[in-house]
Motif scaffolding. Structure first.
Motif, short mmCIF file in Angstrom:
data_model
loop_
_atom_site.label_atom_id
_atom_site.label_comp_id
_atom_site.label_asym_id
_atom_site.label_seq_id
_atom_site.Cartn_x
_atom_site.Cartn_y
_atom_site.Cartn_z
N VAL A 99 -27.19 -32.50 32.93
CA VAL A 99 -27.19 -31.16 32.35
C VAL A 99 -26.75 -30.17 33.43
N THR A 100 -25.74 -29.38 33.11
CA THR A 100 -25.16 -28.47 34.11
C THR A 100 -25.34 -27.00 33.77
N GLY A 101 -25.78 -26.68 32.56
CA GLY A 101 -25.95 -25.27 32.21
C GLY A 101 -26.45 -25.11 30.80
N ALA A 102 -26.77 -23.87 30.46
CA ALA A 102 -27.19 -23.53 29.09
C ALA A 102 -26.76 -22.10 28.81
N ASN A 103 -26.17 -21.88 27.66
CA ASN A 103 -25.65 -20.56 27.30
C ASN A 103 -25.92 -20.26 25.84
N ARG A 104 -25.56 -19.05 25.45
CA ARG A 104 -25.73 -18.57 24.07
C ARG A 104 -24.41 -18.06 23.54
N HIS A 105 -24.12 -18.40 22.28
CA HIS A 105 -22.97 -17.85 21.55
C HIS A 105 -23.54 -17.29 20.25
N PRO A 162 -34.82 -17.66 14.67
CA PRO A 162 -34.50 -17.24 16.04
C PRO A 162 -33.21 -16.43 16.06
N GLU A 163 -33.24 -15.31 16.77
CA GLU A 163 -32.08 -14.44 16.88
C GLU A 163 -31.68 -14.30 18.34
N LEU A 164 -30.79 -13.38 18.63
CA LEU A 164 -30.22 -13.24 19.96
C LEU A 164 -31.28 -13.29 21.08
N PRO A 165 -32.35 -12.49 21.04
CA PRO A 165 -33.30 -12.51 22.15
C PRO A 165 -33.96 -13.87 22.36
N GLU A 166 -34.34 -14.55 21.26
CA GLU A 166 -35.01 -15.83 21.39
C GLU A 166 -34.04 -16.90 21.90
N ILE A 167 -32.80 -16.88 21.42
CA ILE A 167 -31.82 -17.87 21.89
C ILE A 167 -31.48 -17.61 23.35
N GLU A 168 -31.38 -16.34 23.73
CA GLU A 168 -31.15 -16.00 25.15
C GLU A 168 -32.30 -16.53 26.00
N ALA A 169 -33.53 -16.39 25.52
CA ALA A 169 -34.69 -16.87 26.26
C ALA A 169 -34.71 -18.40 26.33
N LEU A 170 -34.35 -19.07 25.24
CA LEU A 170 -34.30 -20.53 25.26
C LEU A 170 -33.24 -21.03 26.23
N ALA A 171 -32.09 -20.35 26.27
CA ALA A 171 -31.05 -20.74 27.22
C ALA A 171 -31.55 -20.57 28.65
N ALA A 172 -32.23 -19.47 28.93
CA ALA A 172 -32.78 -19.25 30.27
C ALA A 172 -33.83 -20.32 30.60
N PHE A 173 -34.66 -20.67 29.62
CA PHE A 173 -35.68 -21.69 29.82
C PHE A 173 -35.03 -23.04 30.16
#
Length: 302
Positions: free
Chosen positions: A49-55, A2-13
């Motif tokens: 759970v209050t949020g989800a982000n990507r680094h 998983p790279e940036l787009p997939e992690i971004e999508a998982l965070a959004a999910f």
């Protein structure tokens, strides 16, 4: 991986499906994945759970001031479950490494009209799994994401860096551009697959030296990077976690397509293999029709 787009999508999910839920408990099926001990995982119990982000390629689930950070590495994945078994998993059985139990989004106790005799809704949550024998998936529970060594070492994010900063970054790199794009301490978020796609879109050889790229090539590469990643994010965000892998594969032009025709020029996509990975490219689009030396074969053929 998983790279940036997939992690971004998982965070959004997770923002859509996990935020607002209370943590019931966590189960560890592979103790090697847990990289921290203070605070303990039990500190999550009862928090919201209050949020989800990507680094970069790290996924960060925010839980009332704590951060449950995951790096899925090469073979890890997140699998959302609407109904989780209450029975703790047995350690060492199968690909399951970690499980987080979350209370139902709707609590019948909050509804005075709810049927008291109705069966309790099972908890939802997610599993972290890892296929293969190389166990590299990592889970951290920290108070600050920068307490995770890999996050503290990250370079600028590939989706947030501007053109001037990108040009200055490349000017200092005497290494091959493929390696520069995938080194997280230089530029965060891009892995093996999307670096192949970006270089193909920019029509640049993966073996080109970063510092020797012309101003025009740097500008073209920057545009290709932003466009390729943005397109992948737009395709991925909104997908369920279970469909993200197939969505990624469907959008690839050269990566993992060795022997197939290039969708741009029709030439055959070629491969260069290394010890534990490979890269793909199109000779016509990227190397002036020349085939790059396969490092694996060159050691065998004298």
């Amino acid at each position: 991986m998983p790279e940036l787009p997939e992690i971004e999508a998982l965070a959004a999910f997770l923002r859509e499906n996990a935020v607002g839920r209370t943590v019931i408990r966590s189960d560890v099926a592979a103790f090697s994945v847990i990289k921290t001990f203070d605070p303990p995982l039990t500190a999550l119990n009862g928090l919201t759970v209050t949020g989800a982000n990507r680094h970069g390629k790290f996924l960060d689930l925010e839980v009332d001031g704590l951060h449950l950070v995951t790096h899925l590495s090469r073979a890890g994945w997140l699998q959302w479950r609407e109904k989780l078994s209450p029975v703790p998993p047995k350690p060492g059985r199968g690909p399951l490494a970690f499980r987080l139990h979350l209370a139902p989004a709707f609590d019948p106790d909050d509804d005075p009209d709810a049927d008291d005799d109705a069966p309790d809704e099972p908890p939802a949550g997610f599993d972290l799994t890892e296929a293969g024998t190389q166990k590299r998936l990592a889970v951290y529970l920290v108070r600050d994401p920068l307490d995770v060594p890999g996050i503290a070492r990250l370079g600028p994010d590939a989706m947030r860096i501007d053109l001037d900063a990108f040009a200055a970054l490349l000017a200092d790199q005497r290494a091959q551009i493929k390696g520069v794009l995938t080194t997280q301490s230089i530029l965060a978020g891009i892995g093996n697959a999307y670096s192949d796609e970006i270089l193909h879109a920019a029509q640049i050889s993966p073996f080109a030296i970063a510092a020797r790229l012309t101003e025009s090539q740097v500008s073209t590469l920057y545009t290709a990077m932003r466009t390729t990643l943005a397109d992948a994010v737009s395709r991925s965000v909104g997908q369920r976690a279970a469909t993200l892998k197939s969505e990624k594969r469907s959008g690839l032009a050269v990566h993992a397509r060795t022997g197939l025709p290039c969708p741009v020029c029709g030439d055959t996509v070629r491969e260069v293999s290394f010890a534990d990975k490979s890269l793909q490219y199109c000779p016509t689009c990227q190397t002036g029709g020349k085939n790059l030396a396969d490092r694996r074969l060159s050691r065998l053929v004298k």
